[in-house]
Design an enzyme around this catalytic site. Sequence first.
Site, PDB file in Angstrom:
ATOM      1  NE  ARG A   1      -4.027  -1.972   2.239  1.00  0.00           N
ATOM      2  CZ  ARG A   1      -4.807  -2.306   3.271  1.00  0.00           C
ATOM      3  NH1 ARG A   1      -4.698  -1.641   4.412  1.00  0.00           N
ATOM      4  NH2 ARG A   1      -5.684  -3.266   3.167  1.00  0.00           N
TER       5      ARG A   1
ATOM      6  NE  ARG B   1      -6.538   5.208   3.246  1.00  0.00           N
ATOM      7  CZ  ARG B   1      -7.276   4.533   4.119  1.00  0.00           C
ATOM      8  NH1 ARG B   1      -8.353   5.103   4.644  1.00  0.00           N
ATOM      9  NH2 ARG B   1      -6.945   3.314   4.477  1.00  0.00           N
TER      10      ARG B   1
ATOM     11  NE  ARG C   1     -10.081   8.236  -3.051  1.00  0.00           N
ATOM     12  CZ  ARG C   1     -11.380   8.520  -3.128  1.00  0.00           C
ATOM     13  NH1 ARG C   1     -11.781   9.584  -3.805  1.00  0.00           N
ATOM     14  NH2 ARG C   1     -12.258   7.733  -2.546  1.00  0.00           N
TER      15      ARG C   1
ATOM     16  CG  ASP D   1      -9.689  -2.694  -5.012  1.00  0.00           C
ATOM     17  OD1 ASP D   1      -9.315  -2.151  -3.953  1.00  0.00           O
ATOM     18  OD2 ASP D   1     -10.573  -3.575  -5.041  1.00  0.00           O
TER      19      ASP D   1
ATOM     20  CE1 TYR E   1     -13.197  -7.243   0.754  1.00  0.00           C
ATOM     21  CE2 TYR E   1     -11.432  -8.787   0.233  1.00  0.00           C
ATOM     22  CZ  TYR E   1     -11.885  -7.663   0.899  1.00  0.00           C
ATOM     23  OH  TYR E   1     -11.037  -6.964   1.713  1.00  0.00           O
TER      24      TYR E   1
END
Length: 371
Positions: free
Chosen positions: A38, A42, A51, A87, A163
């Site tokens: 990652r 963020r 973003r 993703d 998922y």
Amino acid sequence: MAVVTLLMAAANIQNRKELFLRACRGEVVEHVPAWIMRQAGRYLPEYQAVREKSSFLEICKTPGIAAEVSLQPFRRLDVDAVIVFSDILIVAEAMGMGLEVLDSGPILRNPVRDMAAVERLHLFDPVAATGFVGDAIREICRAIGPDVPVIGFAAAPWTLACYMIEGQTRGEVNTAKRMMYAEPALLRALLEKIAEATAAYLRAQIEAGASVVQLFDTWAGELSRGEYDEFELPATQHVIAGLDRTNVPAILFAKNSAHLLSSLAATGADVLSLDWRVELDQARKLLGRGVALQGNVDPRALLASPEIAAAAARGAIAKTGGIGHILNLGHGILPQTPVENAQAFVRTAHEFPLPTAEEPARRETSRRAMW
């Protein structure tokens, strides 16, 4: 100008790709290569700026933006590999499930609960359905040149199945486990279809220029050893065997998997990425040199200070001696991580002294002489 700058940055460490591949093969390296799961995300102000203008899926599906975001940690942290920004649920969407990514997390519409739903899922042409991923990889490769590895990735079959069955996950996979116990044939059918689609998806990423691929098995720890061997192991083996790769290492990250190490090694992965619950020296003792290791620093160690982040990196490298080791975290970097701590983590890998190629040979000769 941006491409020239990146190429000059890559030249500071000669041929990072060869360094990375040698580490995957367990060979002696000048320093342990380092990247961070990652790493594009963020905690970086420049990602936050992107973003603000684009949704998460817009970034994933716009090659120019995805490539830019992928390259941000290469510029800021000097990592030794660039992972394409995407993703793991892209495959589920391409197989026919509606995907929505909210601030609270992703949602897959019409969860898979019966054989009819499995049959509605379809294999897909990765170029036609997910070509934006390959295009992003090509843009990254053009920007950084041939001497920096680009990592492609996908979810491991069990994790994607969780998922798809749950529709969303908030730390529980109860419906998926119920299916395992009550309808094992249904789960196997789903895993087989996912494995076939995932292998094709990763092959397309390799053809686009990815020199390494990684499978993320976030929910592996929810399986017992017997369950893993019965359900996930055959599906993961199918993915890795279906990659038709030459000198393209496969990395497998399985979260909370200390009880699964021998089974993970049986998947055919070249590198096992471990979390902080597994000691690297103990994993090496159990697995030997037949598989390289990646990890395994607790991401929370990078919240404290540059000095503590550096100490955590040194501790991880010391446990492997830097042989057959790629420095990484035991899970994704946390959003509140100070950038300078992440920089110290990567810099430590570049500066940590490792034995030269001659020193291990001398030690081995000396050891044999004792006998």
